[in-house]
Design an enzyme around this catalytic site. Structure first.
Site, PDB file in Angstrom:
ATOM      1  N   SER A 136       1.153  -1.337   0.203  1.00  0.00           N
ATOM      2  CA  SER A 136       0.132   0.218  -0.107  1.00  0.00           C
ATOM      3  C   SER A 136       0.415   1.382  -0.151  1.00  0.00           C
ATOM      4  O   SER A 136       0.312   2.085  -0.578  1.00  0.00           O
ATOM      5  CB  SER A 136      -0.939  -0.157   0.998  1.00  0.00           C
ATOM      6  OG  SER A 136      -2.055  -0.983   1.476  1.00  0.00           O
ATOM      7  N   ALA A 181       8.016   9.524  -1.863  1.00  0.00           N
ATOM      8  CA  ALA A 181       7.650   9.230  -2.911  1.00  0.00           C
ATOM      9  C   ALA A 181       8.203  10.198  -4.022  1.00  0.00           C
ATOM     10  O   ALA A 181       8.040   9.516  -5.394  1.00  0.00           O
ATOM     11  CB  ALA A 181       5.660  10.153  -3.008  1.00  0.00           C
ATOM     12  N   GLU A 245      -6.989   0.824 -13.910  1.00  0.00           N
ATOM     13  CA  GLU A 245      -6.317  -0.380 -13.343  1.00  0.00           C
ATOM     14  C   GLU A 245      -7.266  -0.265 -12.127  1.00  0.00           C
ATOM     15  O   GLU A 245      -8.368  -1.732 -12.024  1.00  0.00           O
ATOM     16  CB  GLU A 245      -4.901  -0.193 -12.838  1.00  0.00           C
ATOM     17  CG  GLU A 245      -4.662  -1.088 -11.810  1.00  0.00           C
ATOM     18  CD  GLU A 245      -3.528  -2.079 -11.150  1.00  0.00           C
ATOM     19  OE1 GLU A 245      -2.276  -1.199 -11.318  1.00  0.00           O
ATOM     20  OE2 GLU A 245      -3.151  -2.792 -10.377  1.00  0.00           O
ATOM     21  N   ARG A 246      -7.539   1.206 -11.399  1.00  0.00           N
ATOM     22  CA  ARG A 246      -8.787   0.491 -10.098  1.00  0.00           C
ATOM     23  C   ARG A 246     -10.032   0.741 -11.040  1.00  0.00           C
ATOM     24  O   ARG A 246     -11.034  -0.608 -10.662  1.00  0.00           O
ATOM     25  CB  ARG A 246      -8.834   1.825  -9.380  1.00  0.00           C
ATOM     26  CG  ARG A 246      -7.340   0.914  -8.507  1.00  0.00           C
ATOM     27  CD  ARG A 246      -6.718   2.648  -8.392  1.00  0.00           C
ATOM     28  NE  ARG A 246      -6.018   1.862  -7.129  1.00  0.00           N
ATOM     29  CZ  ARG A 246      -4.621   2.362  -6.617  1.00  0.00           C
ATOM     30  NH1 ARG A 246      -5.360   4.476  -6.969  1.00  0.00           N
ATOM     31  NH2 ARG A 246      -4.192   2.457  -5.858  1.00  0.00           N
TER      32      ARG A 246
END
Ligand SMILES: Cc1cc2nc3c(=O)[nH]c(=O)nc-3n(C[C@H](O)[C@H](O)[C@H](O)COP(=O)(O)OP(=O)(O)OC[C@H]3O[C@@H](n4cnc5c(N)ncnc54)[C@H](O)[C@@H]3O)c2cc1C
Length: 382
Positions: A136, A181, A245-246
């Protein structure tokens, strides 16, 4: 005349029918066999390539069809009829998860070397983000790519990688910069380089026909020109790629729920107890009515997200909501559809038994339900 609510045109529907015909003739009859074998034939990648299914929304210049997102929605909905979720996942990873970012950001060289052969089904693609210590929390990725002359030297590990045991190349997330990130980049990574190894194929609860792998990188050298997009902008590139993708995950969840319900209604209408069909008992009629209503709501939320995605509008809120709602709902639908099948629901020759195992993945992969809630909360300013 009132506005049309159905998002699919006659052309979309004609495409849908063509997908359904191939799925039902060439895939569905083998669902159980491929699930039991833990693999489907590699040649199917070629077949999907010939059919144009990996390039539906990708540029014509690289062998795609350049169509809108509704064709992808129709394709994914029909693919679910294969009743072989592992196959569906492998193929959707190829066309809709691993290569869109190459189509969007790749150089002509990368498109020629990776995108075009993946669209043709000649090369198998995988998307390698997750690691043993970072799922995640994508910003915690540890696999590094160090610049050395005109090469990147890659060291680290990736896990749970779909298509990982037989991928010809990876769309690979690596750390090229500072912690967090802001230090991530993407590479196109051919798997025939020295130092790359498939450590093992992971045994899973469901989606058996799809291979899921643990991968190692030990001093792997690839050319600097394999950087995908901008250096240290990989996190932003991935977040964009996650949207497609989601959305597909939500489409799959809705389509799988509809199929499970149709099966349960058929079985419950035929199977009798105490002198009447099980599905005619009020407790089941109401349970089915609740699920049919909820699935219809999830379907239209997913279509709303697809519409925004198709128009290139901001859609993180709607896509996260759709994935959350549709994938969580599929769990409850699977449970009740299995229950209505009674003992037959627990034997693997029954489709609902395999579907029950397979849909469990939907709230985990591609961003968990909890991560979706975080994204929705953030979008709502909570
Ligand atoms: C079959 C399968 C196929 C996959 N395919 C791929 C693939 O092709 N490529 C790839 O890169 N990855 C793939 N994955 C990995 C998948 O995307 C990750 O498993 C997923 O993102 C979750 O990460 P994790 O497993 O590390 O869980 P963790 O991040 O360790 O999470 C564990 C639990 O903690 C919760 N949690 C974590 N953070 C928060 C938070 N901030 N707030 C609340 N709860 C939180 C999670 O929701 C979850 O319930 C696949 C996984 C599976 C099982």
């Amino acid at each position: 005349m009132s506005a049309r609510l159905e998002p699919f045109t006659e052309d979309h529907e004609a495409f849908r029918r063509s997908v359904r015909a191939v799925v039902e003739a060439e895939l569905t009859p083998h669902a159980r066999e491929w699930d039991d074998a833990g693999a489907f034939p590699r040649e199917l990648f070629r077949r999907f390539g010939e059919l144009g299914w990996f390039g539906i929304r990708h540029p014509v210049a690289w062998g795609g069809s350049g169509l809108d997102a509704w064709y992808v929605v129709a394709y994914a909905e029909e693919l679910v009829r294969s009743r072989c979720a592992g196959l569906d996942m492998a193929m959707l990873v190829q066309g809709e998860m691993a290569i869109p970012v190459i189509a969007d950001l790749g150089t002509d060289e990368q498109k020629r070397e990776f995108l075009a052969p993946a669209i043709r089904g000649e090369k198998i693609a995988a998307l390698a983000i997750s690691e043993p210590d970072a799922g995640s929390d994508v910003g915690a990725i540890r696999t590094t790519a160090r610049a050395e002359g005109d090469e990147w030297v890659v060291d680290g590990a990736k896990t749970w990688i779909t298509n990982g045991t037989r991928a010809d190349f990876l769309t690979l997330a690596v750390r090229t910069g500072a912690p967090g990130a802001g230090g991530l980049s993407l590479l196109t990574f051919p798997t025939d380089v020295a130092g790359f190894s498939v450590s093992k194929k992971l045994e899973k609860i469901g989606n058996h026909a799809s291979d899921t792998a643990l991968l190692f990188f030990d001093g792997c050298r690839v050319p600097r020109r394999y950087l995908l997009g901008e250096e240290n902008q990989g996190f932003a590139h991935l977040m964009q790629n996650f949207q497609g993708e989601r959305l597909v995950a939500a489409v799959i969840a809705v389509a799988a729920s509809r199929l499970m319900l149709a099966d349960a209604i058929r079985y419950g209408g035929e199977r009798r107890a105490f002198g009447r069909p099980n599905a005619s008992l009020q407790v089941w009629r109401h349970r089915l009515a609740e699920h049919l209503s909820a699935v219809e709501a999830a379907r239209w939320l997913t279509y709303r997200a697809a519409d925004l995605f198709d128009r290139g509008a901001p859609a993180v809120r709607e896509i996260s909501m759709a994935k959350l709602v549709a994938c969580d709902l599929a769990q409850r639908v699977a449970y009740d559809c299995m229950q209505l099948h009674g003992g037959m629901g627990y034997v693997l020759e029954t489709d609902v038994a395999r579907a029950w195992r397979d849909v469990r993945l939907l709230t985990i992969a591609g961003g968990t339900s909890e991560v979706m809630k975080e994204l929705v909360a953030r979008a709502e300013g909570l």
